[in-house]
Enzyme design. Sequence first.
Site, short mmCIF file in Angstrom:
data_model
loop_
_atom_site.label_atom_id
_atom_site.label_comp_id
_atom_site.label_asym_id
_atom_site.label_seq_id
_atom_site.Cartn_x
_atom_site.Cartn_y
_atom_site.Cartn_z
N LEU A 1 -11.40 -0.43 -5.57
CA LEU A 1 -10.59 0.19 -4.51
C LEU A 1 -11.10 -0.23 -3.14
O LEU A 1 -12.24 -0.67 -2.99
CB LEU A 1 -10.63 1.71 -4.65
CG LEU A 1 -10.06 2.27 -5.96
CD1 LEU A 1 -10.23 3.78 -5.99
CD2 LEU A 1 -8.60 1.88 -6.11
N CYS A 2 -10.23 -0.09 -2.17
CA CYS A 2 -10.53 -0.39 -0.77
C CYS A 2 -11.84 0.29 -0.37
O CYS A 2 -12.04 1.45 -0.72
CB CYS A 2 -9.37 0.12 0.09
SG CYS A 2 -9.62 -0.06 1.84
N PRO A 3 -12.71 -0.40 0.28
CA PRO A 3 -12.62 -1.74 0.86
C PRO A 3 -13.27 -2.83 0.01
O PRO A 3 -13.49 -3.94 0.48
CB PRO A 3 -13.38 -1.58 2.17
CG PRO A 3 -14.51 -0.67 1.80
CD PRO A 3 -13.89 0.31 0.80
#
Length: 74
Positions: free
Chosen positions: A11-13
Amino acid sequence: MTQEIDAIGLLCPLPVLKLRKRLQPLAAGDRILLIADDPAAIVDVPHFCNESGHWLVASEEKDGALTFLVEKRA
């Protein structure tokens, strides 16, 4: 030279952080294919390329996976 980063499940980042780290030692003109499934990557990767001066050669969505071909610029 083209390398590949499999960021499926991250998942981000994290996809962009992995991309940035792998781009650092490469020579200008080398390419990385980033594969991710985080919906935020569709915004994050082009933004990263724009801000850092790298070239987003191509991007595609297929079967829930996003692919980004990024070329390192000087």
